[in-house]
Design a protein around this motif. Structure first.
Motif, PDB file in Angstrom:
ATOM      1  N   VAL A   1      -4.145   5.905  -6.745  1.00 41.04           N
ATOM      2  CA  VAL A   1      -5.226   5.180  -7.415  1.00 41.04           C
ATOM      3  C   VAL A   1      -5.928   6.077  -8.435  1.00 41.04           C
ATOM      4  N   THR A   2      -6.245   7.299  -8.051  1.00 39.02           N
ATOM      5  CA  THR A   2      -6.987   8.183  -8.951  1.00 39.02           C
ATOM      6  C   THR A   2      -6.157   8.579 -10.176  1.00 39.02           C
ATOM      7  N   THR A   3      -4.832   8.542 -10.064  1.00 40.40           N
ATOM      8  CA  THR A   3      -3.984   8.860 -11.217  1.00 40.40           C
ATOM      9  C   THR A   3      -3.712   7.638 -12.088  1.00 40.40           C
ATOM     10  N   GLY A   4      -4.259   6.485 -11.733  1.00 38.30           N
ATOM     11  CA  GLY A   4      -4.161   5.300 -12.559  1.00 38.30           C
ATOM     12  C   GLY A   4      -2.905   4.483 -12.391  1.00 38.30           C
ATOM     13  N   ARG A   5      -2.020   4.886 -11.486  1.00 37.46           N
ATOM     14  CA  ARG A   5      -0.766   4.165 -11.320  1.00 37.46           C
ATOM     15  C   ARG A   5      -0.899   2.948 -10.403  1.00 37.46           C
ATOM     16  N   VAL A   6      -1.994   2.896  -9.670  1.00 39.15           N
ATOM     17  CA  VAL A   6      -2.243   1.808  -8.725  1.00 39.15           C
ATOM     18  C   VAL A   6      -3.700   1.387  -8.840  1.00 39.15           C
ATOM     19  N   ARG A   7      -3.949   0.078  -8.800  1.00 36.70           N
ATOM     20  CA  ARG A   7      -5.321  -0.434  -8.864  1.00 36.70           C
ATOM     21  C   ARG A   7      -5.926  -0.612  -7.469  1.00 36.70           C
ATOM     22  N   TYR A   8      -5.172  -1.229  -6.556  1.00 37.42           N
ATOM     23  CA  TYR A   8      -5.652  -1.487  -5.198  1.00 37.42           C
ATOM     24  C   TYR A   8      -4.537  -1.190  -4.208  1.00 37.42           C
ATOM     25  N   VAL A   9      -4.918  -0.955  -2.939  1.00 38.54           N
ATOM     26  CA  VAL A   9      -3.920  -0.618  -1.926  1.00 38.54           C
ATOM     27  C   VAL A   9      -4.076  -1.516  -0.703  1.00 38.54           C
TER      28      VAL A   9
ATOM     29  N   VAL B   1       0.655  -0.750 -11.057  1.00 40.99           N
ATOM     30  CA  VAL B   1       0.770  -1.978 -10.268  1.00 40.99           C
ATOM     31  C   VAL B   1      -0.624  -2.319  -9.765  1.00 40.99           C
ATOM     32  N   ASP B   2      -0.861  -3.601  -9.599  1.00 41.83           N
ATOM     33  CA  ASP B   2      -2.193  -4.051  -9.198  1.00 41.83           C
ATOM     34  C   ASP B   2      -2.449  -3.848  -7.708  1.00 41.83           C
ATOM     35  N   LEU B   3      -1.409  -4.022  -6.894  1.00 38.25           N
ATOM     36  CA  LEU B   3      -1.551  -3.839  -5.447  1.00 38.25           C
ATOM     37  C   LEU B   3      -0.328  -3.116  -4.916  1.00 38.25           C
ATOM     38  N   TRP B   4      -0.557  -1.955  -4.303  1.00 37.72           N
ATOM     39  CA  TRP B   4       0.534  -1.169  -3.717  1.00 37.72           C
ATOM     40  C   TRP B   4       0.341  -1.185  -2.208  1.00 37.72           C
ATOM     41  N   GLN B   5       1.387  -1.621  -1.484  1.00 35.53           N
ATOM     42  CA  GLN B   5       1.258  -1.817  -0.044  1.00 35.53           C
ATOM     43  C   GLN B   5       2.217  -0.929   0.742  1.00 35.53           C
ATOM     44  N   LEU B   6       1.730  -0.421   1.871  1.00 36.13           N
ATOM     45  CA  LEU B   6       2.603   0.289   2.801  1.00 36.13           C
ATOM     46  C   LEU B   6       3.421  -0.770   3.524  1.00 36.13           C
ATOM     47  N   HIS B   7       4.722  -0.779   3.304  1.00 36.68           N
ATOM     48  CA  HIS B   7       5.571  -1.862   3.803  1.00 36.68           C
ATOM     49  C   HIS B   7       5.625  -1.907   5.326  1.00 36.68           C
ATOM     50  N   VAL B   8       5.530  -0.742   5.946  1.00 35.03           N
ATOM     51  CA  VAL B   8       5.577  -0.624   7.404  1.00 35.03           C
ATOM     52  C   VAL B   8       4.719   0.560   7.830  1.00 35.03           C
ATOM     53  N   ASN B   9       4.431   0.616   9.133  1.00 32.37           N
ATOM     54  CA  ASN B   9       3.791   1.803   9.691  1.00 32.37           C
ATOM     55  C   ASN B   9       4.862   2.842  10.007  1.00 32.37           C
ATOM     56  N   ASP B  10       4.586   4.084   9.668  1.00 35.71           N
ATOM     57  CA  ASP B  10       5.538   5.174   9.902  1.00 35.71           C
ATOM     58  C   ASP B  10       4.964   6.109  10.961  1.00 35.71           C
ATOM     59  N   PRO B  11       5.495   6.087  12.188  1.00 33.50           N
ATOM     60  CA  PRO B  11       4.951   6.937  13.255  1.00 33.50           C
ATOM     61  C   PRO B  11       5.243   8.414  13.071  1.00 33.50           C
ATOM     62  N   ASP B  12       6.142   8.756  12.140  1.00 35.06           N
ATOM     63  CA  ASP B  12       6.541  10.151  11.961  1.00 35.06           C
ATOM     64  C   ASP B  12       5.757  10.885  10.872  1.00 35.06           C
ATOM     65  N   THR B  13       4.853  10.172  10.211  1.00 37.29           N
ATOM     66  CA  THR B  13       4.028  10.806   9.181  1.00 37.29           C
ATOM     67  C   THR B  13       2.564  10.685   9.579  1.00 37.29           C
ATOM     68  N   PRO B  14       1.782  11.771   9.533  1.00 38.53           N
ATOM     69  CA  PRO B  14       0.354  11.673   9.858  1.00 38.53           C
ATOM     70  C   PRO B  14      -0.328  10.645   8.966  1.00 38.53           C
ATOM     71  N   LEU B  15      -1.170   9.814   9.564  1.00 42.87           N
ATOM     72  CA  LEU B  15      -1.856   8.775   8.806  1.00 42.87           C
ATOM     73  C   LEU B  15      -2.672   9.378   7.668  1.00 42.87           C
ATOM     74  N   GLU B  16      -3.288  10.530   7.914  1.00 45.37           N
ATOM     75  CA  GLU B  16      -4.108  11.164   6.886  1.00 45.37           C
ATOM     76  C   GLU B  16      -3.293  11.474   5.628  1.00 45.37           C
ATOM     77  N   GLU B  17      -2.060  11.924   5.822  1.00 48.18           N
ATOM     78  CA  GLU B  17      -1.184  12.227   4.685  1.00 48.18           C
ATOM     79  C   GLU B  17      -0.851  10.959   3.905  1.00 48.18           C
ATOM     80  N   THR B  18      -0.519   9.911   4.629  1.00 46.43           N
ATOM     81  CA  THR B  18      -0.159   8.647   3.982  1.00 46.43           C
ATOM     82  C   THR B  18      -1.326   8.078   3.184  1.00 46.43           C
TER      83      THR B  18
END
Length: 319
Positions: free
Chosen positions: A136-144, A111-128
């Motif tokens: 992106v590095t695996t080629g499945r996404v072009r931009y985020v 996909v050309d653009l993959w977006q986080l649909h919402v902010n998730d307070p229960d997951t560390p931002l670093e993990e997300t």
């Protein structure tokens, strides 16, 4: 799109309703996509939860059959969970499972653009954010990018990605933005302008209210009269919105165009907006939106509309 090399059309095609409802017509949806691309459009927006995946499935069926895959940029989202106790989940496991499922439904390997649909307070931002990098590095996404994030959430994510070379930058923020919903001007829009993030404005016609269709009642075939969508529209069927709609209608009459043209042009040309995301009930309605691309509002009309619809902004944004 922001500081990225991704070039998108000023109008994007929204597909939230594709594949849902008894009145959905696949042939009409195909006609929408064809008309959109023929008019120069290239950004098509969907999400993994639209119709519980039906929107992505329908779009996937059209790729290379209705329009070439290379002629469109596909933007999709993940992070919202339909049902269950946890209604938002941007953990590594959930995001990657969602991405693989989206790719399967879309019938494409990226996909050309993959977006986080919402902010998730229960997951560390670093993990997300590390998960976005991996996609992106695996080629499945072009931009985020992000969607429906507050100003500080957007800026925090963007700053984290810029803090170390090799991380995938946040290039887009998709938020609701129209003459009847200008709340993003308090903090989200300033954050995007400061961080060079392109804004994708969803529902630029105020969920259909700014077309003027509800000025004298609720048409029986409108979303406001639909059990599925009535709550979605009713938020802007109040006195304040009615005053803004009348101002839009007056401007449209003076320019010899439709209220839709005026409302859409206002959002499209706001500072920081890369594209306005328009979703139509049918191909004829979409062609009306595409025709608005030729309109540029005179400065005095833009100013008048901005004044009548101005959001309440005070301390600490202004002091």
């Amino acid at each position: 799109m922001g500081l990225s090399g991704l070039e998108v059309s000023r109008l994007a095609l929204g597909t939230m309703t594709w594949g849902t409802g008894s009145d959905f017509d696949a042939e009409d949806a195909a006609a929408q996509l064809t008309s959109f691309v023929e008019a120069g459009g290239n950004l098509v927006d969907t999400a993994d939860v639209y119709g519980q995946g039906a929107s992505e499935t329908v779009l996937g069926e059209f790729l290379d059959k209705v329009v070439p895959r290379g002629d469109v940029h596909i933007a999709t989202k993940a992070g919202v969970v339909a049902g269950g106790e946890r209604n938002r989940n941007t953990s590594r496991g959930h995001l990657l499972r969602s991405l693989d499922a989206s790719l399967a439904r879309l019938g494409t390997d990226y996909v050309d653009l993959w977006q986080l649909h919402v902010n998730d307070p229960d997951t560390p931002l670093e993990e997300t954010l590390a998960t976005l990098d991996y996609a992106v590095t695996t080629g499945r996404v072009r931009y985020v990018g992000v969607s429906n994030h507050t100003g500080w959430q957007t800026a925090r994510a963007a700053a984290w990605q810029r803090a170390w070379p090799g991380r995938s930058p946040i290039v887009a923020s998709q938020v609701e933005y129209s003459l009847v919903q200008r709340g993003v001007e308090r903090e989200v829009l300033p954050a995007c302008l400061a961080m060079d993030i392109g804004v994708l404005a969803w529902s630029p016609l105020g969920r259909g209210v700014l077309t003027g269709k509800y000025r004298f009642g609720r048409p029986s075939d409108s979303r406001a009269s639909s059990p599925q969508w009535s709550r979605f529209v009713s938020a802007y069927l109040d006195d304040r919105s009615a005053g803004i709609v009348e101002a839009v209608a007056t401007a449209a009459e003076g320019l010899g165009v439709s209220p839709l043209d005026v409302a859409l042009s206002w959002v499209r040309d706001q500072p920081g907006v890369s594209a306005a995301v328009v979703g139509a009930r049918n191909a004829a309605q979409l062609r009306s939106c595409l025709a608005a691309e030729a309109l540029y509002l005179p400065p005095e009309i833009r100013l008048a509309l901005s004044d009548v619809s101005a959001p309440v902004i005070g301390y600490p944004e202004r002091h």
